[in-house]
Design a protein around this motif. Structure first.
Motif, short mmCIF file in Angstrom:
data_model
loop_
_atom_site.label_atom_id
_atom_site.label_comp_id
_atom_site.label_asym_id
_atom_site.label_seq_id
_atom_site.Cartn_x
_atom_site.Cartn_y
_atom_site.Cartn_z
N VAL A 237 -7.93 -0.62 -8.35
CA VAL A 237 -6.97 -0.31 -7.34
C VAL A 237 -5.84 0.52 -8.44
O VAL A 237 -5.65 0.28 -9.53
CB VAL A 237 -6.28 -1.22 -6.81
N ILE A 238 -5.53 1.58 -7.87
CA ILE A 238 -4.75 2.80 -8.68
C ILE A 238 -3.04 2.51 -8.06
O ILE A 238 -3.19 2.72 -6.80
CB ILE A 238 -5.05 4.07 -8.70
N PHE A 239 -2.29 2.23 -8.75
CA PHE A 239 -0.95 2.07 -8.06
C PHE A 239 0.18 2.55 -9.03
O PHE A 239 -0.27 2.97 -10.12
CB PHE A 239 -0.71 0.38 -7.97
N ARG A 240 1.23 2.67 -8.20
CA ARG A 240 2.38 3.52 -9.15
C ARG A 240 3.68 2.56 -9.18
O ARG A 240 4.29 2.70 -8.20
CB ARG A 240 2.58 4.97 -8.51
N PRO A 241 3.93 1.81 -10.21
CA PRO A 241 5.14 1.06 -10.23
C PRO A 241 6.38 2.23 -10.40
O PRO A 241 7.27 1.78 -9.76
CB PRO A 241 4.82 0.20 -11.62
N LEU A 242 6.44 3.19 -11.31
CA LEU A 242 7.49 4.24 -11.36
C LEU A 242 7.01 5.66 -11.35
O LEU A 242 7.24 5.95 -10.26
CB LEU A 242 7.85 3.93 -12.73
N ASP A 243 6.51 5.91 -12.15
CA ASP A 243 6.07 7.72 -12.24
C ASP A 243 4.67 7.85 -12.90
O ASP A 243 4.34 8.97 -13.05
CB ASP A 243 7.20 8.17 -13.08
N THR A 244 4.15 6.60 -13.07
CA THR A 244 2.76 7.19 -13.71
C THR A 244 1.99 5.99 -13.30
O THR A 244 2.18 4.84 -12.79
CB THR A 244 3.01 6.53 -15.25
N ASP A 245 0.69 6.35 -13.06
CA ASP A 245 -0.36 5.71 -12.35
C ASP A 245 -1.02 4.51 -13.17
O ASP A 245 -1.15 4.84 -14.45
CB ASP A 245 -1.46 6.70 -11.81
N TRP B 8 0.75 -1.24 -0.07
CA TRP B 8 0.00 -0.03 0.07
C TRP B 8 0.79 1.22 -0.03
O TRP B 8 0.51 2.23 -0.61
CB TRP B 8 -0.85 -0.08 1.17
N ARG B 9 1.73 1.30 0.85
CA ARG B 9 2.89 2.35 0.93
C ARG B 9 3.79 2.62 -0.39
O ARG B 9 3.76 3.61 -0.93
CB ARG B 9 3.39 2.33 2.11
N LEU B 10 4.31 1.57 -0.67
CA LEU B 10 5.38 1.55 -1.58
C LEU B 10 4.93 1.77 -3.15
O LEU B 10 5.38 2.59 -3.94
CB LEU B 10 6.09 0.19 -1.76
#
Length: 280
Positions: free
Chosen positions: A198-206, A145-147
């Motif tokens: 669920v929206i997540f950000r692997p690098l710099d883009t959602d 959740w944080r990362l």
């Protein structure tokens, strides 16, 4: 490089000038790194399961050694500030709920599975380290959740999600006496989370993924871990006493329900904490 600095590196979302396959592989690489980092407790704990010999260590039974190692890993994560005290409280709740379920499942009338080895830290036939298997799921969700800077779009009403999660937990107990209603509860969860993303950000883009799909995928990997645990004899199902066999695929659904319960607990705790901060 310390883990805190690694976390800062992984969570650095400054824009990158990437496109095409270069962006795909970079995001895929960071996704893998963040997943591995989120599984730190899981990985260390299951490495202990695989490496500690059945005979134990220096006369200490394997179950007792695993408890010592699990406590050491947990203490190390809090000491290094990889987990906050609030997160530790949530993970401890997972431990209690999981241990209570284990005690019920191995009891004389149920005997869904068994812990055949001796140990000083066994209560009612269940080694205390077993609760950490459930805590590991909570730890993974909290870290991810944080990362990944997780956000949920179209989250269902929290009280409804909480009610379904409670009923799922109770069904693990009551299905032995009142019938198994997991598929009815799963259908309710399907309706509740059908629109949730669920929206997540692997690098710099959602990026986006159906929340239900994430529940199913996490449940599958827990099912794989369960196969490893039974292969090494940590616990055994009745059909594995004579010779090991693959854990029934139907357990995948049980683990997916557990993931929904775990996610709901964390989401509700975060929701409550957010409202407390707003009130202050």
């Amino acid at each position: 490089m310390s883990l805190a600095r690694i976390d800062a590196f992984l969570m650095n979302s400054r824009p990158r000038q990437l496109a095409g396959w270069q962006r795909f592989w970079r995001e895929f690489w960071f996704f893998g790194l963040k997943e591995a980092r989120s599984c730190l407790f899981v990985g260390l704990f299951f490495a202990s399961v695989l490496l500690v010999p059945r005979a134990g260590v220096l006369g200490v039974a394997r179950y007792d050694v695993l408890l010592i190692l699990a406590l050491a890993i947990q203490a190390g994560m809090v000491w290094s500030k990889l987990e906050t005290l609030d997160e530790l409280k949530a993970i401890s709740l997972f431990h209690v709920l999981g241990f209570a379920l284990e005690v019920f499942k191995v009891s004389g009338k149920i005997q869904s599975w068994a812990y055949p080895e001796p140990g000083l830290t066994k209560l009612w036939g269940v080694p205390l380290f077993s609760g950490f298997m459930y805590a590991a799921v909570g730890s993974y969700i909290i870290q991810a959740w944080r990362l990944f800077d997780l956000r949920i779009r179209h989250h269902p009403p929290y009280w409804m999600a909480g009610l379904i999660a409670v009923l799922m937990y109770l069904n693990f107990f009551t299905h032995h006496f009142l019938g198994d209603y997991r598929w009815y509860l799963a259908a309710c969860a399907l309706g509740l989370y059908a629109r949730s993303t669920v929206i997540f950000r692997p690098l710099d883009t959602d990026r986006r993924m159906p929340l239900l799909l994430s529940f199913i995928l996490i449940g599958f990997f827990i099912w794989l871990a369960e196969n490893i645990g039974t292969l090494f004899g940590i616990w055994r199902y009745p059909n594995q006493i004579g010779a090991w066999s693959t854990v029934h695929l139907g357990k995948w659904s049980s683990w997916s329900l557990l993931v929904i319960m775990s996610f709901t607990l964390i989401a509700n705790l975060k929701h409550i904490k957010q409202h407390v901060h707003v009130a202050e």
